[in-house]
Motif scaffolding. Structure first.
Motif, PDB file in Angstrom:
ATOM      1  N   ALA A  17       4.136   0.034 -13.220  1.00  0.00           N
ATOM      2  CA  ALA A  17       3.033   0.743 -12.575  1.00  0.00           C
ATOM      3  C   ALA A  17       2.514  -0.043 -11.379  1.00  0.00           C
ATOM      4  O   ALA A  17       2.202   0.534 -10.329  1.00  0.00           O
ATOM      5  N   LEU A  18       2.438  -1.360 -11.511  1.00  0.00           N
ATOM      6  CA  LEU A  18       1.992  -2.206 -10.406  1.00  0.00           C
ATOM      7  C   LEU A  18       2.985  -2.123  -9.243  1.00  0.00           C
ATOM      8  O   LEU A  18       2.578  -2.052  -8.072  1.00  0.00           O
ATOM      9  N   LEU A  19       4.267  -2.119  -9.562  1.00  0.00           N
ATOM     10  CA  LEU A  19       5.299  -2.015  -8.534  1.00  0.00           C
ATOM     11  C   LEU A  19       5.169  -0.698  -7.776  1.00  0.00           C
ATOM     12  O   LEU A  19       5.244  -0.661  -6.537  1.00  0.00           O
ATOM     13  N   TYR A  20       4.943   0.394  -8.517  1.00  0.00           N
ATOM     14  CA  TYR A  20       4.812   1.693  -7.867  1.00  0.00           C
ATOM     15  C   TYR A  20       3.535   1.761  -7.031  1.00  0.00           C
ATOM     16  O   TYR A  20       3.528   2.311  -5.922  1.00  0.00           O
ATOM     17  N   GLY A  21       2.447   1.207  -7.549  1.00  0.00           N
ATOM     18  CA  GLY A  21       1.202   1.193  -6.793  1.00  0.00           C
ATOM     19  C   GLY A  21       1.335   0.402  -5.501  1.00  0.00           C
ATOM     20  O   GLY A  21       0.820   0.810  -4.455  1.00  0.00           O
ATOM     21  N   THR A  22       2.050  -0.723  -5.569  1.00  0.00           N
ATOM     22  CA  THR A  22       2.279  -1.529  -4.369  1.00  0.00           C
ATOM     23  C   THR A  22       3.098  -0.750  -3.347  1.00  0.00           C
ATOM     24  O   THR A  22       2.793  -0.758  -2.149  1.00  0.00           O
ATOM     25  N   PHE A  23       4.147  -0.060  -3.826  1.00  0.00           N
ATOM     26  CA  PHE A  23       4.957   0.753  -2.925  1.00  0.00           C
ATOM     27  C   PHE A  23       4.109   1.855  -2.297  1.00  0.00           C
ATOM     28  O   PHE A  23       4.200   2.121  -1.090  1.00  0.00           O
TER      29      PHE A  23
END
Length: 213
Positions: A13-19
């Motif tokens: 989820a953090l990876l997607y939010g960063t993207f």
């Protein structure tokens, strides 16, 4: 749900939010003052003043766009006519090698590239060899890319590879290309795969512990 699985889902989820934040497309508009300052940087890097460029030049068109900037993403449609000669293909490859990283660094990327296969209507298309659509995160990102000194070398290769090019800016009213959705689906599959792996590892450890007992 085990702690390891929650941690894994949190990381995805953090990876997607960063993207999502990096991909942008809905930023602050350029003020005219900031835009004019960026145009000066472009002039300094490329050594050509705005008033010395011909009608239809990129610098003049960018100047016209400044007062209407909304900070949002847009798509540049490139209508390209290739240069003749054996060196044109090599120059095109070297141009792409320089420009692609500059695009990706700023959330831009090609959306569609196609070779002309024939004509359906009109005559102008006879002069077009290829159509390329490129996504830009914002006008600010486009101007920042043009002001990058690496574009000096890139432009020389572009000039060598193309006899003529026309570029206009669009914003889609209908599109089936949703990069956020594509990345989201990929990360969802990655999350499921990760949960499966974690579950198997935990089961293996539990079975191993039971066997030792």
């Amino acid at each position: 749900m085990t702690k390891a699985k929650w941690i894994w889902l949190g990381l995805v989820a953090l990876l997607y939010g960063t993207f999502w934040v990096w991909y942008g497309g809905n930023g602050e508009p350029l003020s005219e003052e900031e835009g004019l300052e960026m145009l000066k940087q472009i002039e300094q890097v490329h050594g050509v003043k705005l008033e010395d460029t011909p009608e239809g030049s990129m610098s003049r068109n960018l100047r016209v766009m400044l007062p209407n900037d909304d900070g949002k993403e847009f798509y540049a449609v490139n209508l390209e006519t290739r240069a003749k000669g054996s060196g044109a293909a090599e120059a095109e490859a070297r141009y792409a090698k320089i420009v692609m990283p500059l695009l990706f660094e700023r959330g831009g990327h090609p959306v569609f590239v196609s070779e002309r296969a024939g004509l359906m209507l009109g005559k102008y298309g006879e002069e077009v060899d290829r159509v390329a659509v490129v996504r830009y995160r914002s006008l600010r990102d486009l101007m920042d890319m043009i002001a990058d000194e690496r574009m000096l070398e890139g432009n020389s290769f572009k000039t060598a590879s193309l006899a003529h090019t026309e570029v206009f800016i669009t914003r889609p009213t209908i599109t089936f290309l949703q990069m956020r959705l594509i990345v989201g689906m990929f990360l969802a599959l990655l999350a499921i795969a990760g949960l499966t792996v974690i579950g198997r590892l935990q089961k293996r450890r539990t079975n191993a512990a039971s066997a030792r007992a």
